[in-house]
Design a protein around this motif. Sequence first.
Motif, PDB file in Angstrom:
ATOM      1  N   VAL A  86      52.878  48.272  43.774  1.00 45.44           N
ATOM      2  CA  VAL A  86      51.944  47.214  43.379  1.00 45.44           C
ATOM      3  C   VAL A  86      52.635  45.862  43.484  1.00 45.44           C
ATOM      4  O   VAL A  86      53.862  45.773  43.549  1.00 45.44           O
ATOM      5  N   THR A 105      48.486  44.279  40.996  1.00 40.98           N
ATOM      6  CA  THR A 105      47.374  44.578  41.893  1.00 40.98           C
ATOM      7  C   THR A 105      47.839  45.562  42.956  1.00 40.98           C
ATOM      8  O   THR A 105      48.992  45.547  43.375  1.00 40.98           O
ATOM      9  N   ASP A 106      46.890  46.414  43.379  1.00 40.01           N
ATOM     10  CA  ASP A 106      47.220  47.384  44.420  1.00 40.01           C
ATOM     11  C   ASP A 106      46.705  46.891  45.775  1.00 40.01           C
ATOM     12  O   ASP A 106      46.214  45.767  45.894  1.00 40.01           O
ATOM     13  N   PHE A 135      43.301  45.435  45.952  1.00 38.97           N
ATOM     14  CA  PHE A 135      43.158  44.261  45.105  1.00 38.97           C
ATOM     15  C   PHE A 135      42.554  44.601  43.740  1.00 38.97           C
ATOM     16  O   PHE A 135      42.034  43.729  43.062  1.00 38.97           O
ATOM     17  N   ASP A 136      42.659  45.871  43.339  1.00 37.53           N
ATOM     18  CA  ASP A 136      42.297  46.245  41.977  1.00 37.53           C
ATOM     19  C   ASP A 136      43.448  45.815  41.079  1.00 37.53           C
ATOM     20  O   ASP A 136      44.622  45.959  41.444  1.00 37.53           O
ATOM     21  N   ALA A 137      43.107  45.280  39.908  1.00 38.26           N
ATOM     22  CA  ALA A 137      44.133  44.762  38.998  1.00 38.26           C
ATOM     23  C   ALA A 137      44.259  45.639  37.759  1.00 38.26           C
ATOM     24  O   ALA A 137      43.270  46.194  37.272  1.00 38.26           O
ATOM     25  N   TYR A 138      45.488  45.764  37.270  1.00 36.84           N
ATOM     26  CA  TYR A 138      45.813  46.519  36.060  1.00 36.84           C
ATOM     27  C   TYR A 138      46.738  45.645  35.242  1.00 36.84           C
ATOM     28  O   TYR A 138      47.570  44.931  35.786  1.00 36.84           O
ATOM     29  N   GLY A 157      51.260  40.142  40.056  1.00 36.33           N
ATOM     30  CA  GLY A 157      50.686  38.814  40.194  1.00 36.33           C
ATOM     31  C   GLY A 157      51.104  37.901  39.059  1.00 36.33           C
ATOM     32  O   GLY A 157      51.088  36.686  39.189  1.00 36.33           O
ATOM     33  N   VAL A 202      50.290  41.648  34.982  1.00 35.46           N
ATOM     34  CA  VAL A 202      49.123  42.067  35.750  1.00 35.46           C
ATOM     35  C   VAL A 202      49.621  42.493  37.126  1.00 35.46           C
ATOM     36  O   VAL A 202      50.360  41.753  37.789  1.00 35.46           O
TER      37      VAL A 202
END
Length: 174
Positions: free
Chosen positions: A98, A123-124, A127-130, A101, A121
């Motif tokens: 990942v 992102t994969d 562009f999904d964020a965790y 960000g 934070v």
Amino acid sequence: MRIQFNKIMAGLLFCLAFNLSQAQQKNDSEKCRYTKTPQGYLMVLREGDDVLEQIEKLAKEQNIPSANFTGIGFAQDATFGFYDFSQKKFHPKTFNKVEMGSITGSIAWSGEKPSIHMHGVATDDKFDAYGGHILGLKVGTGSMEIYITVNPEKLERKVEQPLNANVLQLPCLK
């Protein structure tokens, strides 16, 4: 005779490759991980570095009283934890490959040991964020930059009940 020559050559090539690999590992381990800035430090971490471990090491080596930090970069593994207040523990979830960000956190002390509190934070490739509390973070391909701003006052963290959470302690103003 030719078979023995080939075996000797293969052995020499193996030794050469092994020595080159060892020299590269030595060079990687000797790379500078941080430099002093007017406000604190700039860390540049490389592939495989454990981010929490490196920040803790810097805090010990430079005797940082307390600090806050921000960062960005690529992560091989980012383990986030969501704190369950009823169970008084983190539920971890790891994401691989990942981009971080945003990383933010603080350095304080718990007795003689630095106490690192980090959120972020990630992102994969879709562009999904965790995001959330970071329990573990290892640098992936590329690098990670961490900007550390040192505070002059030593701050402590202590476990407070009933949450069983490690909380930053502030000195009272007079």
